[in-house]
Every structure is written in structure tokens, then in C-alpha cells.
Design a protein around this motif. Sequence first.
Motif, mmCIF file in Angstrom:
data_model
loop_
_atom_site.group_PDB
_atom_site.id
_atom_site.type_symbol
_atom_site.label_atom_id
_atom_site.label_comp_id
_atom_site.label_asym_id
_atom_site.label_seq_id
_atom_site.Cartn_x
_atom_site.Cartn_y
_atom_site.Cartn_z
ATOM 1 N N LEU A 259 -25.501 39.392 20.022
ATOM 2 C CA LEU A 259 -25.341 40.683 19.332
ATOM 3 C C LEU A 259 -25.982 40.712 17.945
ATOM 4 N N TRP B 147 -17.819 40.955 30.911
ATOM 5 C CA TRP B 147 -16.942 42.000 31.447
ATOM 6 C C TRP B 147 -16.474 42.925 30.318
ATOM 7 N N GLU C 101 -15.177 42.061 26.643
ATOM 8 C CA GLU C 101 -15.785 40.818 26.165
ATOM 9 C C GLU C 101 -17.003 41.145 25.286
ATOM 10 N N ARG D 228 -23.346 39.547 45.099
ATOM 11 C CA ARG D 228 -24.326 39.994 44.096
ATOM 12 C C ARG D 228 -25.391 38.925 43.847
ATOM 13 N N ALA E 289 -15.176 44.711 36.990
ATOM 14 C CA ALA E 289 -15.858 44.021 35.888
ATOM 15 C C ALA E 289 -14.924 43.775 34.705
ATOM 16 N N ILE F 270 -16.932 49.121 38.966
ATOM 17 C CA ILE F 270 -16.611 49.124 37.540
ATOM 18 C C ILE F 270 -15.230 48.508 37.294
ATOM 19 N N LEU G 52 -34.312 58.332 36.268
ATOM 20 C CA LEU G 52 -34.446 59.176 37.462
ATOM 21 C C LEU G 52 -33.846 60.553 37.200
ATOM 22 N N VAL H 256 -22.214 52.635 28.449
ATOM 23 C CA VAL H 256 -21.503 51.397 28.122
ATOM 24 C C VAL H 256 -21.963 50.871 26.760
ATOM 25 N N TYR H 257 -21.013 50.720 25.863
ATOM 26 C CA TYR H 257 -21.286 50.249 24.501
ATOM 27 C C TYR H 257 -21.179 48.734 24.441
ATOM 28 N N TYR I 4 -19.083 38.528 43.479
ATOM 29 C CA TYR I 4 -20.216 37.953 42.748
ATOM 30 C C TYR I 4 -21.098 37.082 43.646
ATOM 31 N N PHE J 22 -24.428 50.844 39.187
ATOM 32 C CA PHE J 22 -22.968 50.784 39.032
ATOM 33 C C PHE J 22 -22.301 52.126 39.257
HETATM 34 C C1 BJW Z 1 -33.077 55.043 37.656
HETATM 35 C C2 BJW Z 1 -33.571 54.680 38.875
HETATM 36 C C3 BJW Z 1 -34.949 54.521 38.925
HETATM 37 C C4 BJW Z 1 -31.494 54.848 39.137
HETATM 38 N N1 BJW Z 1 -35.646 54.732 37.848
HETATM 39 N N2 BJW Z 1 -33.725 55.276 36.559
HETATM 40 C C5 BJW Z 1 -14.684 53.754 23.798
HETATM 41 C C6 BJW Z 1 -15.797 54.020 23.009
HETATM 42 C C7 BJW Z 1 -16.764 53.048 22.816
HETATM 43 C C8 BJW Z 1 -16.654 51.806 23.403
HETATM 44 C C9 BJW Z 1 -15.551 51.550 24.189
HETATM 45 C C10 BJW Z 1 -14.576 52.516 24.356
HETATM 46 N N3 BJW Z 1 -13.644 51.971 25.177
HETATM 47 C C11 BJW Z 1 -13.998 50.721 25.509
HETATM 48 C C12 BJW Z 1 -15.175 50.448 24.906
HETATM 49 C C13 BJW Z 1 -15.963 49.218 25.012
HETATM 50 C C14 BJW Z 1 -16.623 49.050 26.350
HETATM 51 C C15 BJW Z 1 -17.265 50.347 26.804
HETATM 52 O O1 BJW Z 1 -18.390 50.659 26.455
HETATM 53 N N4 BJW Z 1 -16.611 51.127 27.629
HETATM 54 C C16 BJW Z 1 -17.160 52.405 28.079
HETATM 55 C C17 BJW Z 1 -16.970 52.554 29.556
HETATM 56 C C18 BJW Z 1 -16.580 53.512 27.232
HETATM 57 N N5 BJW Z 1 -17.634 48.029 26.179
HETATM 58 C C19 BJW Z 1 -17.338 46.743 26.236
HETATM 59 O O2 BJW Z 1 -16.224 46.348 26.509
HETATM 60 C C20 BJW Z 1 -18.454 45.782 25.923
HETATM 61 N N6 BJW Z 1 -18.033 44.871 24.935
HETATM 62 C C21 BJW Z 1 -17.668 45.270 23.712
HETATM 63 O O3 BJW Z 1 -17.663 46.436 23.376
HETATM 64 O O4 BJW Z 1 -17.309 44.221 22.927
HETATM 65 C C22 BJW Z 1 -16.717 44.520 21.673
HETATM 66 C C23 BJW Z 1 -17.705 44.490 20.588
HETATM 67 C C24 BJW Z 1 -18.970 45.018 20.703
HETATM 68 C C25 BJW Z 1 -19.836 45.013 19.649
HETATM 69 C C26 BJW Z 1 -19.447 44.478 18.465
HETATM 70 C C27 BJW Z 1 -18.192 43.926 18.343
HETATM 71 C C28 BJW Z 1 -17.322 43.948 19.407
HETATM 72 C C29 BJW Z 1 -18.829 44.946 27.130
HETATM 73 C C30 BJW Z 1 -19.433 45.765 28.211
HETATM 74 C C31 BJW Z 1 -19.683 44.899 29.441
HETATM 75 C C32 BJW Z 1 -20.202 45.719 30.602
HETATM 76 N N7 BJW Z 1 -20.211 44.919 31.777
HETATM 77 C C33 BJW Z 1 -20.844 45.443 32.983
HETATM 78 C C34 BJW Z 1 -20.657 44.413 34.120
HETATM 79 C C35 BJW Z 1 -21.566 43.220 33.932
HETATM 80 C C36 BJW Z 1 -21.324 42.183 34.967
HETATM 81 C C37 BJW Z 1 -21.709 42.636 36.338
HETATM 82 O O5 BJW Z 1 -22.854 43.034 36.563
HETATM 83 O O6 BJW Z 1 -20.860 42.570 37.201
HETATM 84 O O7 BJW Z 1 -22.226 45.677 32.726
HETATM 85 S S1 BJW Z 1 -20.243 47.041 33.457
HETATM 86 C C38 BJW Z 1 -21.796 47.661 33.989
HETATM 87 O O8 BJW Z 1 -22.215 48.745 33.134
HETATM 88 C C39 BJW Z 1 -22.797 46.531 33.747
HETATM 89 C C40 BJW Z 1 -23.983 47.275 33.230
HETATM 90 O O9 BJW Z 1 -24.835 46.390 32.527
HETATM 91 C C41 BJW Z 1 -23.376 48.339 32.391
HETATM 92 C C42 BJW Z 1 -24.261 49.524 32.148
HETATM 93 O O10 BJW Z 1 -24.572 50.200 33.327
HETATM 94 P P1 BJW Z 1 -26.048 50.744 33.557
HETATM 95 O O11 BJW Z 1 -26.996 49.637 33.593
HETATM 96 O O12 BJW Z 1 -26.317 51.837 32.608
HETATM 97 O O13 BJW Z 1 -25.949 51.275 35.072
HETATM 98 P P2 BJW Z 1 -25.466 52.693 35.631
HETATM 99 O O14 BJW Z 1 -25.215 52.520 37.080
HETATM 100 O O15 BJW Z 1 -24.390 53.259 34.830
HETATM 101 O O16 BJW Z 1 -26.727 53.633 35.424
HETATM 102 C C43 BJW Z 1 -27.923 53.464 36.173
HETATM 103 C C44 BJW Z 1 -28.924 54.474 35.675
HETATM 104 O O17 BJW Z 1 -30.158 54.236 36.317
HETATM 105 C C45 BJW Z 1 -28.551 55.944 35.996
HETATM 106 O O18 BJW Z 1 -28.700 56.709 34.814
HETATM 107 C C46 BJW Z 1 -29.568 56.361 37.059
HETATM 108 O O19 BJW Z 1 -29.940 57.736 36.952
HETATM 109 C C47 BJW Z 1 -30.722 55.465 36.706
HETATM 110 N N8 BJW Z 1 -31.630 55.167 37.799
HETATM 111 N N9 BJW Z 1 -32.470 54.582 39.765
HETATM 112 C C48 BJW Z 1 -35.048 55.106 36.679
HETATM 113 N N10 BJW Z 1 -35.526 54.179 40.095
#
Ligand code: BJW
Length: 292
Positions: free
Chosen positions: A222, A214, A217, A74, A55, A52, A266, A244-245, A71, A39
Amino acid sequence: KARKPSTSISDFQKVLKSSKNIIALAGAGLSAASGIPTFRGTGGLWRKFDVISMATEDAFYENPSRLWQFYHYRREKANACKPNLAHYALAEFSLPYFRSQLGLAKDSKFTLITQNVDGLSKRALEETCTPEVIQSISEDPAHPPMIEMHGRVNDVKCSSPKCGHIEFNPASPICPALDGTEAFVDEDIEKTIAEDDLPRCSKCKALARPGVVWFGEVPYDLEKIDDLVEEADLCIVVGTSSTVYPAAGYAAEVQAHGGKVAVFNLERSAGDKKANFLFLGPCEETLPSCLG
Ligand code: BJW
Ligand code: ZN
């Protein structure tokens, strides 16, 4: 004062063998070697759009035709790609007999909590053992072999809150109007598909959406995840930027009650300075050597 993370495989394996409740938290890097773009960083664009920003529910309602093309692309990609050695290493580790061969306790538990929606971890498990074995390791609802917390790209969900029907539908294409649109990747071609021609709910015929989680959501399972995090004595963090939390908070929670954290990435990632172990490199190489 925080100590530097260890890079010793043998010290990691000592901790692994003495752990009883193990979780792995995975992100997009787990599937990178399978050819699925991550991502953030390079690969974070589809056509000219930042993935991003796509989503969210707002992006879907603003332009369901574009979101469904994203999608559909994807889905086609995920279904054409194959699990890699990191998926297989985690799949083997979810088998109790494999863990006991490694020297872990017979009653040790393991759950993979993945943020990925591509289904590759499930496919790796299905290729690693029989349906009977999967059934037997899935019997304890508190310790399933895996949780797909951000849903699945092959799930389709009704957009009507009154209905909300979800079903697994890996059809290619999912509807005739999307057929071929996966080929428009770099160019600025955009087909506008009428809502009536986009995927519809099989129950109530309302507009359907992808069954993924997304921003804004609530992720799946959980409560189950919170219990697993609370009891974990080892958290293996694989290929996630940890931005992402709530997923990004789990490693710190495990450490807060005395558990250990091992990061496989990585590159450097958020919070990895505090990890007990840090294995930098492609996880398709580092995971098999540490879990094997
Ligand atoms: C390698 C490699 C190799 C490469 N070997 N490594 C402020 C503070 C705290 C929270 C929030 C805030 N503001 C808003 C929020 C909440 C928000 C959030 O976290 N936002 C942040 C951006 C700050 N979160 C939410 O909204 C979540 N829901 C939520 O909080 O609900 C409320 C609640 C929670 C708990 C209790 C009660 C209520 C929902 C989050 C949904 C995320 N959705 C997505 C899209 C999914 C659908 C789709 O695929 O289209 O999920 S976004 C995207 O990010 C996707 C991923 O799962 C997610 C995480 O990304 P990931 O997997 O870490 O990927 P990358 O690209 O970031 O990293 C890849 C890594 O791999 C890198 O480090 C590379 O180095 C490494 N790598 N090749 C090993 N070969
Ligand atoms: Zn419906």
C-alpha cells in the motif's frame, strides 16, 4: 461542472505521449476474455455460493474445507487459462523501449496495479520479454512493472499469526484431498475434508490459507501504491467495477492533483462519469488499439 468523458483515441494518445508517470489499475474484467469469471454480475456464483461472501476470513474459519475447494477450483482455472490481448498490451507497455517507440519520454514510468490474483499479467510479461529485461525493469523498487495488490491464488500463507509464512506453490492439486473437487461446480455436492488433510504450512504445520487479500485485510504494497498514485499524471482503469477500496479511490486521487483518468470497461462503472476518457467495450480490443 463535470464534462462528459472523451471517447477520442487520438486525444487519449496525445495525453499518453505527454505522460511521465503512468499507472494502470486493473480488475477482473482484464481476465474475462481469458475465461476467468468476474466477481460481480453474471459469473458471481460458485456452486450455490456468492463469491463475494466467500472472500472473508470468517468464511474461511467457518468452513476451511469449502473455502479450499473454492480456491482449488480458482487455482486450476487460472493455471489452465491463458493471458489475452489486454494482458499482452499492458505487458508491452511496461517495456521502456516500447514506450519510447510510441513517443513517450525515455524516462517515463509505468506500473500495473492489479487487483487480480490469477497471475495472468505476470505470465504475459514473461512471454513478452526475457528474464533479463524483466530484471532490468524491476530494478527501481519505487516503480516495479506490476503490483498484485490482492495477492496471488498460487500463494499459500500460514494461518498462524505467529508464523505467517508465505510461499509460491502452484502445485496441481495442492493436496491430494482436493484432487477432482474442481469438477463439482454446479451441483450441490460437497465433500467435507478434515483440516489435517487440507494444505498445511511447510514451516510450522498449522492450517494454511490462500495467499489472497480478503475483506477487512490490508492489501499488499500500500505504501508503494500510495506514492505511485500521488505522482501519477495518468491512471488507466481497466475492467474493474471500482467498488472495492482502497483501489476504487485511486482514480479520484490522481484527478485531485491534476492527473488524467481513462476508463476501459465493457459497461458503465462507478465513478466513470468523472473520467477524462471512457472507452466502452471489451478491453482485449480497446486496450491494444489505444496503447498500440
Ligand atoms: C470488462 C470485461 C471486458 C467484464 N473488458 N471490462 C465502506 C467504504 C469504503 C471501504 C469500505 C467500506 N466498508 C468496508 C470497506 C473496506 C472494503 C471495501 O472496499 N468494501 C466495499 C465492498 C465497500 N475493502 C477492504 O476490506 C480492503 N481492505 C481494506 O480496506 O483494508 C483497510 C485499509 C486500507 C487502506 C489503508 C488502510 C487500511 C480489502 C479488499 C479485498 C478484496 N478482496 C477480493 C477477493 C480477493 C481474493 C479472491 O480473488 O478470492 O478482491 S473481493 C473482489 O473484489 C476481489 C477483486 O480484486 C475485487 C474487485 O473486483 P473487480 O476486479 O472490480 O471485479 P468486478 O467483478 O467487481 O468487476 C469486473 C468489471 O469488469 C465490471 O465492471 C465489468 O463490466 C468489467 N468487465 N468483462 C472490460 N472484457
Ligand atoms: Zn506456519
